[in-house]
Design a protein around this motif. Structure first.
Motif, PDB file in Angstrom:
ATOM      1  N   ILE A   1       0.806  -1.196  -0.089  1.00 12.22           N
ATOM      2  CA  ILE A   1      -0.078   0.001   0.095  1.00 12.22           C
ATOM      3  C   ILE A   1       0.926   1.347  -0.025  1.00 12.22           C
ATOM      4  CG2 ILE A   1      -1.512   1.430   1.336  1.00 12.22           C
ATOM      5  CD1 ILE A   1      -2.716  -1.218   2.442  1.00 12.22           C
ATOM      6  N   VAL A   2       0.478   2.218  -1.016  1.00  9.11           N
ATOM      7  CA  VAL A   2       1.073   3.449  -0.612  1.00  9.11           C
ATOM      8  C   VAL A   2      -0.049   4.440  -0.703  1.00  9.11           C
ATOM      9  CG1 VAL A   2       2.420   5.050  -1.994  1.00  9.11           C
ATOM     10  CG2 VAL A   2       2.970   2.837  -2.232  1.00  9.11           C
ATOM     11  N   SER A   3       0.008   5.225   0.385  1.00 13.31           N
ATOM     12  CA  SER A   3      -1.157   6.341   0.800  1.00 13.31           C
ATOM     13  C   SER A   3      -0.348   7.783   1.043  1.00 13.31           C
ATOM     14  CB  SER A   3      -1.912   5.642   1.821  1.00 13.31           C
ATOM     15  OG  SER A   3      -2.922   6.868   2.204  1.00 13.31           O
ATOM     16  N   ARG A   4      -0.914   8.649   0.278  1.00 11.49           N
ATOM     17  CA  ARG A   4      -0.499  10.025   0.409  1.00 11.49           C
ATOM     18  C   ARG A   4      -1.369  10.918   1.115  1.00 11.49           C
ATOM     19  NH1 ARG A   4       1.960  11.183  -5.752  1.00 11.49           N
ATOM     20  NH2 ARG A   4       3.916  10.249  -5.611  1.00 11.49           N
ATOM     21  N   PHE A   5      -0.971  11.773   1.829  1.00 10.05           N
ATOM     22  CA  PHE A   5      -1.990  12.631   2.805  1.00 10.05           C
ATOM     23  C   PHE A   5      -1.239  13.814   3.189  1.00 10.05           C
ATOM     24  CE2 PHE A   5      -0.939   8.930   5.305  1.00 10.05           C
ATOM     25  CZ  PHE A   5      -0.215   9.252   6.383  1.00 10.05           C
ATOM     26  N   ILE A   6      -1.622  14.641   3.752  1.00 10.23           N
ATOM     27  CA  ILE A   6      -1.005  15.692   4.705  1.00 10.23           C
ATOM     28  C   ILE A   6      -1.184  15.701   6.140  1.00 10.23           C
ATOM     29  CG2 ILE A   6      -1.091  18.382   5.067  1.00 10.23           C
ATOM     30  CD1 ILE A   6      -2.103  18.551   2.195  1.00 10.23           C
ATOM     31  N   MET A   7       0.033  15.465   6.877  1.00 14.44           N
ATOM     32  CA  MET A   7      -0.138  15.199   8.143  1.00 14.44           C
ATOM     33  C   MET A   7       0.751  16.288   8.923  1.00 14.44           C
ATOM     34  SD  MET A   7       1.213  11.860  10.387  1.00 14.44           S
ATOM     35  CE  MET A   7       0.981  11.714  12.237  1.00 14.44           C
ATOM     36  N   ASN A   8      -0.334  17.268  10.002  1.00 13.72           N
ATOM     37  CA  ASN A   8       0.353  18.096  10.626  1.00 13.72           C
ATOM     38  C   ASN A   8       1.148  19.269   9.839  1.00 13.72           C
ATOM     39  OD1 ASN A   8      -0.532  16.832  12.856  1.00 13.72           O
ATOM     40  ND2 ASN A   8       1.504  16.016  13.426  1.00 13.72           N
ATOM     41  N   GLY A   9       0.462  19.552   8.392  1.00 19.10           N
ATOM     42  CA  GLY A   9       1.101  20.394   7.631  1.00 19.10           C
ATOM     43  C   GLY A   9       2.190  19.957   6.701  1.00 19.10           C
ATOM     44  N   VAL A  10       2.465  18.607   6.746  1.00 19.47           N
ATOM     45  CA  VAL A  10       3.541  18.201   5.840  1.00 19.47           C
ATOM     46  C   VAL A  10       2.962  17.128   4.860  1.00 19.47           C
ATOM     47  CG1 VAL A  10       5.888  16.990   6.189  1.00 19.47           C
ATOM     48  CG2 VAL A  10       5.245  18.514   7.757  1.00 19.47           C
ATOM     49  N   CYS A  11       3.356  17.171   3.896  1.00 16.83           N
ATOM     50  CA  CYS A  11       2.994  16.271   2.615  1.00 16.83           C
ATOM     51  C   CYS A  11       3.841  14.895   2.966  1.00 16.83           C
ATOM     52  CB  CYS A  11       3.120  16.904   1.330  1.00 16.83           C
ATOM     53  SG  CYS A  11       2.188  18.090   1.010  1.00 16.83           S
ATOM     54  N   VAL A  12       3.128  13.910   3.123  1.00 17.82           N
ATOM     55  CA  VAL A  12       3.749  12.485   3.325  1.00 17.82           C
ATOM     56  C   VAL A  12       3.400  11.420   2.664  1.00 17.82           C
ATOM     57  CG1 VAL A  12       4.710  13.282   5.968  1.00 17.82           C
ATOM     58  CG2 VAL A  12       2.241  11.913   5.352  1.00 17.82           C
ATOM     59  N   ARG A  13       4.071  10.529   2.912  1.00 21.63           N
ATOM     60  CA  ARG A  13       3.463   9.248   1.951  1.00 21.63           C
ATOM     61  C   ARG A  13       3.744   8.023   2.875  1.00 21.63           C
ATOM     62  NH1 ARG A  13       6.352   9.872  -2.641  1.00 21.63           N
ATOM     63  NH2 ARG A  13       8.239   9.141  -1.678  1.00 21.63           N
ATOM     64  N   TRP A  14       2.768   7.003   3.063  1.00 21.39           N
ATOM     65  CA  TRP A  14       2.958   5.978   3.807  1.00 21.39           C
ATOM     66  C   TRP A  14       3.128   4.988   2.751  1.00 21.39           C
ATOM     67  CZ3 TRP A  14       1.040   0.996   4.473  1.00 21.39           C
ATOM     68  CH2 TRP A  14       1.421   0.237   5.647  1.00 21.39           C
ATOM     69  N   ARG A  15       4.163   4.044   3.177  1.00 20.85           N
ATOM     70  CA  ARG A  15       4.456   3.106   2.308  1.00 20.85           C
ATOM     71  C   ARG A  15       4.750   1.693   3.121  1.00 20.85           C
ATOM     72  NH1 ARG A  15       6.645   2.764  -2.604  1.00 20.85           N
ATOM     73  NH2 ARG A  15       7.349   5.116  -2.308  1.00 20.85           N
ATOM     74  N   GLY A  16       4.135   0.780   2.851  1.00 26.01           N
ATOM     75  CA  GLY A  16       4.224  -0.539   3.572  1.00 26.01           C
ATOM     76  C   GLY A  16       3.612  -1.920   2.940  1.00 26.01           C
ATOM     77  N   SER A  17       3.406  -2.943   4.037  1.00 27.11           N
ATOM     78  CA  SER A  17       3.029  -4.166   3.186  1.00 27.11           C
ATOM     79  C   SER A  17       2.299  -4.817   4.304  1.00 27.11           C
ATOM     80  CB  SER A  17       3.838  -4.819   2.664  1.00 27.11           C
ATOM     81  OG  SER A  17       5.091  -5.377   3.509  1.00 27.11           O
TER      82      SER A  17
END
Length: 235
Positions: A121-137
């Motif tokens: 899974i790759v999920s993109r979102f904004i967290m605490n004012g920062v653009c991040v990407r969660w990547r994992g399996s």
């Protein structure tokens, strides 16, 4: 331990494409809260929460905890195919709501084919004012896996440009507002000055002209002095 109710972790999460279906009309002169901080990279590298979550660590599926394992497995798989799931970092207890691309013709967000028995899974979102990407399996049977947060530099650049444009538009509206206020004050001063001059002229017009006071109230007439008639002398 951080939980899903942790405001530092959950309240700061924003989807990239949020649709305001029920947004109320806003005033024309308003500065909306920025979606990102001015220096996202610096915050991602210095913030303690991001430091912990950026290290690859164990995660687990947190949905439907009160249901039997078989039902949870089915619901997890179904949620991934719909493009969403809920996971938690075991070491910190930080919960994340992941939303991703679930198109069967595009495996960028959710891929069941990359590794047998697992979903990547790759999920993109904004967290605490920062653009991040969660990547994992995550293992489809155990409902556990590994993952981490990464700085999404591509999205960060897009949001930075949008932030600069938003600030510039706000500053321009502020300058226009100040110019209008200045013109309004100058116009008011001109009206007051014109009104003062007009009032002075009206006051002078209403006063009667001063009559000239002659030095002699009556015209002078020549005085004819008759000579004394000389009478006969009487002896």
């Amino acid at each position: 331990m951080h939980a899903m109710s942790d405001p530092a972790a959950l309240a700061g999460m924003l989807p990239f494409d949020s649709i305001g279906l029920y947004e109320q009309p806003k005033p024309r002169f308003i500065f909306k809260m920025p979606r990102v901080v001015p220096d996202q990279k610096a915050k991602f590298e210095s913030d303690d929460l991001f430091k912990r979550l950026s290290r690859e660590s164990e995660v687990r599926y947190t949905g439907y905890r009160d249901r039997p394992p078989e039902e949870r497995q089915m619901r997890f798989t179904s949620g991934c195919r719909e493009g969403h799931t809920e996971i938690a970092f075991i070491s910190t207890g930080t919960n994340l709501q992941l939303v991703f691309d679930h198109s069967p013709y595009n495996n960028r967000g959710c891929d069941f084919q990359k590794e047998n028995g697992k979903v990547h899974i790759v999920s993109r979102f904004i967290m605490n004012g920062v653009c991040v990407r969660w990547r994992g399996s995550i293992d489809l049977e155990k409902l556990e896996g590994i993952g981490c947060l990464e700085l999404d530099e591509e999205r960060a650049a897009i949001e930075d440009a949008a932030l600069r444009d938003q600030i510039e538009r706000y500053n321009q509206r502020l300058r226009d507002f100040e110019d209008k206020q200045r013109a309004y004050r100058e116009h008011g001063e001109e009206l007051r000055a014109h009104s003062h001059v007009h009032a002075q002229r009206c006051h002078q017009t209403r006063q009667p002209p001063h009559a000239a006071h002659p030095s002699h109230p009556h015209p002078t007439h020549p005085v004819h002095i008759k000579p004394h008639s000389q009478g006969a002398l009487i002896s």
